[in-house]
Design a protein around this motif. Sequence first.
Motif, PDB file in Angstrom:
ATOM      1  N   ASP A 292      39.705  53.189  46.973  1.00  0.00           N
ATOM      2  CA  ASP A 292      40.058  53.010  48.340  1.00  0.00           C
ATOM      3  C   ASP A 292      41.386  52.685  48.536  1.00  0.00           C
ATOM      4  O   ASP A 292      41.903  51.780  48.018  1.00  0.00           O
ATOM      5  CB  ASP A 292      39.078  51.907  48.954  1.00  0.00           C
ATOM      6  N   PRO A 293      42.023  53.662  49.431  1.00  0.00           N
ATOM      7  CA  PRO A 293      43.603  53.419  49.517  1.00  0.00           C
ATOM      8  C   PRO A 293      43.781  51.774  50.286  1.00  0.00           C
ATOM      9  O   PRO A 293      45.123  51.572  49.753  1.00  0.00           O
ATOM     10  CB  PRO A 293      43.818  54.503  50.666  1.00  0.00           C
ATOM     11  N   ASP A 294      43.114  51.452  50.579  1.00  0.00           N
ATOM     12  CA  ASP A 294      43.306  49.907  51.228  1.00  0.00           C
ATOM     13  C   ASP A 294      43.067  48.622  50.276  1.00  0.00           C
ATOM     14  O   ASP A 294      43.429  47.550  50.490  1.00  0.00           O
ATOM     15  CB  ASP A 294      42.498  49.681  52.468  1.00  0.00           C
ATOM     16  N   ASP A 295      42.472  49.186  49.173  1.00  0.00           N
ATOM     17  CA  ASP A 295      42.108  48.228  48.070  1.00  0.00           C
ATOM     18  C   ASP A 295      43.253  47.640  47.609  1.00  0.00           C
ATOM     19  O   ASP A 295      44.196  48.277  47.133  1.00  0.00           O
ATOM     20  CB  ASP A 295      41.205  48.865  47.084  1.00  0.00           C
ATOM     21  N   ALA A 296      43.473  46.504  47.030  1.00  0.00           N
ATOM     22  CA  ALA A 296      44.485  45.824  46.552  1.00  0.00           C
ATOM     23  C   ALA A 296      45.059  46.273  45.255  1.00  0.00           C
ATOM     24  O   ALA A 296      46.187  45.979  44.680  1.00  0.00           O
ATOM     25  CB  ALA A 296      44.297  44.301  46.454  1.00  0.00           C
ATOM     26  N   ILE A 297      43.878  46.737  44.610  1.00  0.00           N
ATOM     27  CA  ILE A 297      43.920  47.083  43.336  1.00  0.00           C
ATOM     28  C   ILE A 297      44.172  48.528  42.978  1.00  0.00           C
ATOM     29  O   ILE A 297      44.264  49.103  41.868  1.00  0.00           O
ATOM     30  CB  ILE A 297      42.894  46.664  42.175  1.00  0.00           C
ATOM     31  N   ALA A 298      44.251  49.270  44.286  1.00  0.00           N
ATOM     32  CA  ALA A 298      44.424  50.787  44.124  1.00  0.00           C
ATOM     33  C   ALA A 298      45.627  51.157  43.154  1.00  0.00           C
ATOM     34  O   ALA A 298      45.571  51.976  42.130  1.00  0.00           O
ATOM     35  CB  ALA A 298      44.608  51.427  45.320  1.00  0.00           C
ATOM     36  N   ASP A 299      47.046  50.596  43.226  1.00  0.00           N
ATOM     37  CA  ASP A 299      47.864  50.672  42.522  1.00  0.00           C
ATOM     38  C   ASP A 299      47.668  50.533  40.835  1.00  0.00           C
ATOM     39  O   ASP A 299      48.248  51.338  40.155  1.00  0.00           O
ATOM     40  CB  ASP A 299      49.146  49.795  43.114  1.00  0.00           C
ATOM     41  N   LEU A 300      46.981  49.336  40.705  1.00  0.00           N
ATOM     42  CA  LEU A 300      46.662  49.213  39.329  1.00  0.00           C
ATOM     43  C   LEU A 300      45.775  50.475  38.748  1.00  0.00           C
ATOM     44  O   LEU A 300      45.928  50.801  37.602  1.00  0.00           O
ATOM     45  CB  LEU A 300      45.816  48.038  39.090  1.00  0.00           C
ATOM     46  N   LEU A 301      44.769  50.746  39.411  1.00  0.00           N
ATOM     47  CA  LEU A 301      43.937  51.928  38.968  1.00  0.00           C
ATOM     48  C   LEU A 301      44.683  53.372  38.662  1.00  0.00           C
ATOM     49  O   LEU A 301      44.147  54.100  37.851  1.00  0.00           O
ATOM     50  CB  LEU A 301      42.958  52.361  39.552  1.00  0.00           C
ATOM     51  N   THR A 302      45.631  53.479  39.355  1.00  0.00           N
ATOM     52  CA  THR A 302      46.577  54.634  39.365  1.00  0.00           C
ATOM     53  C   THR A 302      47.687  54.629  38.293  1.00  0.00           C
ATOM     54  O   THR A 302      48.360  55.407  38.024  1.00  0.00           O
ATOM     55  CB  THR A 302      47.169  55.042  40.605  1.00  0.00           C
ATOM     56  N   ALA A 303      47.639  53.498  37.451  1.00  0.00           N
ATOM     57  CA  ALA A 303      48.462  53.346  36.329  1.00  0.00           C
ATOM     58  C   ALA A 303      48.210  54.500  35.407  1.00  0.00           C
ATOM     59  O   ALA A 303      47.213  54.648  34.789  1.00  0.00           O
ATOM     60  CB  ALA A 303      48.527  51.933  35.719  1.00  0.00           C
ATOM     61  N   LYS A 304      49.313  55.100  34.953  1.00  0.00           N
ATOM     62  CA  LYS A 304      49.390  56.086  33.974  1.00  0.00           C
ATOM     63  C   LYS A 304      49.233  55.413  32.421  1.00  0.00           C
ATOM     64  O   LYS A 304      50.029  54.590  32.151  1.00  0.00           O
ATOM     65  CB  LYS A 304      50.226  57.226  33.897  1.00  0.00           C
TER      66      LYS A 304
END
Length: 617
Positions: A86-98
């Motif tokens: 979910d783009p609004d989720d606070a952990i979205a950036d964490l999950l897209t970590a390569k």
Amino acid sequence: MTDTANNSSFRSVLKQLLHRGLLAPFAWHFAETVARMAPVNSDSKVHETLFLAAALVAQNTIINKHVCLQLTPDLQLSDFLLTTLDPDDAIADLLTAKIPSDLLTQLGNDSFVYAVSKAGDGGFKPLILENNRLYLQRYWVYENMCAEQLRARAEIAPEPTLNEAAIRSNTKLTLDSDQIAAVQRAAANRLCIITGSPGTGKTTIISVVLTALLRGNPDLAIRLCAPTGKAQARLKEALQEQIKEYLTLAADDPLRATLGKLETSTIHRLLKFNPSTRQFTYHEGNPMIADLLIVDEVSMVALPLMVKLLVALPGTCKVILLGDKDQLAAVEIGAALAEMCAAWENLPPVARLTVSHRFSGERGIGKLKDAINAGECEDAWNILMEDDCELGHAPSPGTYAACEQALAKYLGEHPFRSYLTATNAEDAHAYFETFRILCATRQGPCGVDHINQCVQRLFDIKTYGHGYPIMVTVNDYTHRLFNGDIGICLRDQETDSVKVWFSDYEKPGAYRCFSIGELPAHSPVFAMTVHKAQGSGFDEVLLLLPPQENRVLTRELIYTGVTRAKKKCTLWANKPIFEGAIAHPTIRMSGLKDKLLQQEIPNPVNQAATTWGCPGQ
């Protein structure tokens, strides 16, 4: 977080995911254990690399059911976690970590040999690195043993081919060319995999093969099995129908009696599972007596169980595996049937049946399943919209209330409700098995948990009241009740007490009853997941897809749900969700296909050590 993030930063990210329930506790603790195997004086980067690699491969294997972790440059954390971003989720950036692109190079470095073994270099290590695949040691062993067992049989020279005229003389049915070829391969080869969708004649082929082989050797020791009690019962029922109706056997032919006495069992019962030791009686050191093994619904068999079955057979035993390679992969680890078919497509071990004798390829369910299999998203949707004979459609309800209203309308005068008027187990089960609601997910408005609650309210059935259906969710060897078995609560008019009645798979047509207190763990089953429906078939199916995207929605799930229906399938689905699922085929990371084609297979490391650090199988 970028591709240049160092490995140490992943520990804090993984800890956040652990606390949010997105990373399995096992994966975290396993990673900590593996990281501690590095010497105290090692560079901190070594510890952190081991931690990251161990956490990812444990999550990918135990939770996501892949046999290994395929290390590619574009991996990111979201690939390992069964959640929809979910783009609004606070952990979205964490999950897209390569994942660091040099992770494979790091693990291949000699400084990691205390925890990572390069395939085949001997000694126990918790992780195995083979080419670009990272394994938990136990599953690397299983994969190699499976490849070794299958290839050993596949490479044995075939026996003389059965004459086509002789094959046709054994059955009243007109066999198509694929079926003739399948019979010939099954009879001639030490290993044969027969794959085809429902209605292509897999059981017909087996009845003809059994007839031909028993005519040549009446004393063959034959073993018939399937992964579940339901699938085993269906195999026995289908075989008995073939023997009674379609085989060209005289009433006094001794072969008819021999075929009629053949028994089927679950794989666990065939191997004689001992619940007190949690081990099988039959294994590599104590093989069962068998000249021919036939296994049905092989797509449901996980890699570890496949290995335990194969190693428990004498080397001389002929093996015939039946299944639909396009169905959902096993609930547990691996997708052995699909890997076999991919490796040996158009080669002698595999016989593929392409003509359905149940569904027309020109309309309805048959045409829809073919479009789904081909990944033709828009065509599949158009077929669903245009066919109003075998297919039905409505949008997925977006709220809990809307879903209950839609169910009330759909089930209002549905003949399925007649099972509630049954006064005996035979009638209740017969009516109940004509229809099923299948759900893709457990949660949400269209999830199985909510649907079960809705139908119970709509039918006004009390929990454990008359007509309350339950599904066993564990294996209970004491009562011979197994995961997936379905029972129906029926009130005895004379005693005014409720008993739960189950089919007796060992005695077709018979039923067993239990008190409520005797039941093992179970759940209501007015509706069930598509996964649980594998191996079953119903006259009519109502298939519910969620109104939002979900990673469990795949081509194989839609195909499996649709093909559980024999006569009518209605889907509640929105076009973007339906087409997105068909465009998303299941991929199980594995090296089995490559190993079936290799000239040499690495020798598994010390098998006695395979219980280290890995739960379960």
